[in-house]
Write a protein that holds these residues in place. Structure first.
Motif: not given
Length: 496
Positions: A137-160
């Motif tokens: 809610i604080k980050d991912l869902v506010y991304k425009p969905g233009l690139s896979i790199f929107e999902l790659i953050t320090p937080q999501t890497i640990t939850k791959l």
């Protein structure tokens, strides 16, 4: 000169976008094909009874708060909220149900009573779900969905790994009780897909359920629509109803305007909150990004068979939100997503808002909404609707041990054909496109057309996905993209 922005449709995502764009100083006009605004969240009133036609659940209150805070407002400026306790009730057999309380301690007690040791897992599960919620809610869902790199953050890497395992796998690996499994798998149904197809990262919906709770806006979900309309009008948005958009006019790969009720309207920007597939059908074929075969291959969220029922007495043994899980959960899901047929013995949901809110029914009466999730695109006839109405009323009577048939004053139904007629909904889907792994974020239909400059999309078929809170977020996402586009246009014109 101010740019003219036309928005097609007046659902939650369109209302959200209209506010952000008007705040930025643009001329914003919302065109709604129906006689009232709200899209799927319209209202039905009959003989003193009031029904929310579409959404009835108010989850993720922080998203609503965030929206109004963006305009220096609060939800309480427009409507009053009540936290429900129980949040909802789940039936499994005759007078055998589980009440989901309004805090985790209560819920853990219920789990422990049903399955010894389950509360230990539940607390860990909800703690992880909270962490995922904060990331999403604080980050991912506010991304425009233009690139896979929107999902790659320090937080999501640990939850791959959570993107490649499912909610069902996670829950069933630790819980044995079929009842508790169904309760934990239920929230992800709001995302429009089977729990066995939904990445376990989406367990953040369980935090939305057990952590944030279930709320009721006094007067119903349509009060939220009215609040957003009021805010939009304060910001200068113009609303036009009974406006049928017949064609999107494009010149040299750029938006030129719209043909609405036979009249041409010149537009600098067009944003569609209407059904994505229908919107592209308004373009000449060479300007469409997604083919018919593309839509055919996608996994859509369910459609619904809904009944709006007026009763001349108050009901017993039910809660404001009541789920009836007395039949095979997995079999019903297969009939929706795999077999694409009417279920023999469906699960169903009932809303009795007049238990909480006297405004929904005359004194001593009950307003009831029933919903059966079904596969989009299946046969829809009056005979089928009547058959399933009788089926669920018979089960309701049996499970809650009371006579209901003799108390029915009237009932109205709503199904596949109505979704198509009222919303131009693809195959009559009710919730857009499912959030499966291969239909998440950048893999969803794009909010910006690749073929037509200044044409944008918002709502359940694009990012972030199905549901009312995601629709509010979708409106903000697309607005940000439009404002960036307008700035680029201005900078380009200035350099010329």
């Amino acid at each position: 000169m101010k740019k003219n922005i036309y928005i097609i449709g007046a659902g939650f995502s369109s209302l959200s976008a209209s506010c952000y764009l008007a705040k930025a100083g643009y001329n914003v006009t919302v065109l709604e094909k129906n006689s009232t605004i709200g899209g799927r969240a319209r209202q039905f009133i009959k003989d003193g009874f009031t029904f929310d036609i579409g959404p009835t659940w108010y989850w993720m209150p922080d998203v609503f708060d965030s929206f109004f805070n963006d305009f220096n407002k609060t939800t309480s400026d427009y409507y009053q909220l009540e936290k429900l306790n129980p949040g909802y009730q789940v039936y499994f057999d005759v007078l055998e149900s589980i009440l989901i309380g309004d805090n985790l301690d209560q819920i853990c007690e219920v789990f422990e009573k049903e399955e010894k040791g389950s509360s230990v897992f539940l607390r860990k599960f909800i703690n992880e779900a909270k962490n995922n919620y904060e990331i999403a809610i604080k980050d991912l869902v506010y991304k425009p969905g233009l690139s896979i790199f929107e999902l790659i953050t320090p937080q999501t890497i640990t939850k791959l790994n959570q993107f490649f395992t499912t909610v069902s796998y996670q829950v069933r690996g630790h819980i044995k009780s079929p009842k508790l499994i169904q309760i934990l798998e239920f929230p992800v149904l709001f995302l429009g897909a089977k729990p066995s197809d939904t990445p376990s990262f989406y367990n953040f919906m369980n935090y939305a359920d057990f952590g944030l709770g279930t709320w009721h806006p006094k007067g119903g979900m349509y009060e939220v629509v009215k609040a957003m309309e009021s805010l939009a009008k304060e910001l200068g948005v113009k609303f036009l109803t009974n406006q049928n958009v017949e064609k999107i006019v494009v010149n040299n790969n750029t938006i030129n305007g719209l043909i609405v009720n036979g009249e041409f309207l010149e537009a600098d920007i067009v944003l569609s909150g209407a059904d994505y597939q229908h919107t592209e059908s308004l373009l000449d074929e060479n300007y469409r990004v997604y083919s018919q075969s593309y839509w055919e291959k996608k996994t859509f969220a369910p459609s619904s068979l809904l009944f709006y029922v007026g009763l001349n007495k108050k009901l017993e043994n039910v809660s404001h939100h009541t789920l009836f899980f007395d039949s095979d959960f997995d079999l019903h899901a297969k009939d929706i997503y795999d077999n694409k047929r009417w279920p023999d013995n469906p699960l169903f949901y009932a809303s009795f808002p007049s238990i909480t809110d006297d405004s929904f029914a005359p004194n001593g009466n009950e307003a009831a909404t029933f919903l059966i999730p079904i596969s989009p695109g299946i046969e829809d006839t009056p005979e089928i609707r009547e058959k399933y109405f009788n089926l669920i009323i018979n089960r309701l009577e049996k499970l809650t041990k009371q006579n209901i048939k003799d108390s029915i004053l009237f009932y109205e139904s709503y199904c596949v054909k109505d979704f198509i007629n009222d919303y131009n909904s693809y195959k009559g889907n009710a919730y857009g496109m499912a959030n499966t792994l291969m239909q998440t974020a950048f893999l969803r239909p794009k909010i910006k057309s690749k073929k037509v400059k200044n044409l944008f999309f918002t709502g359940q078929l694009t990012v972030p996905g199905p549901g009312v809170p995601p629709s509010l977020i979708s409106g903000k996402i697309v607005s940000n993209l439009i404002l960036k586009q307008l700035k680029l246009n201005i900078d380009h014109e200035t350099t010329i």
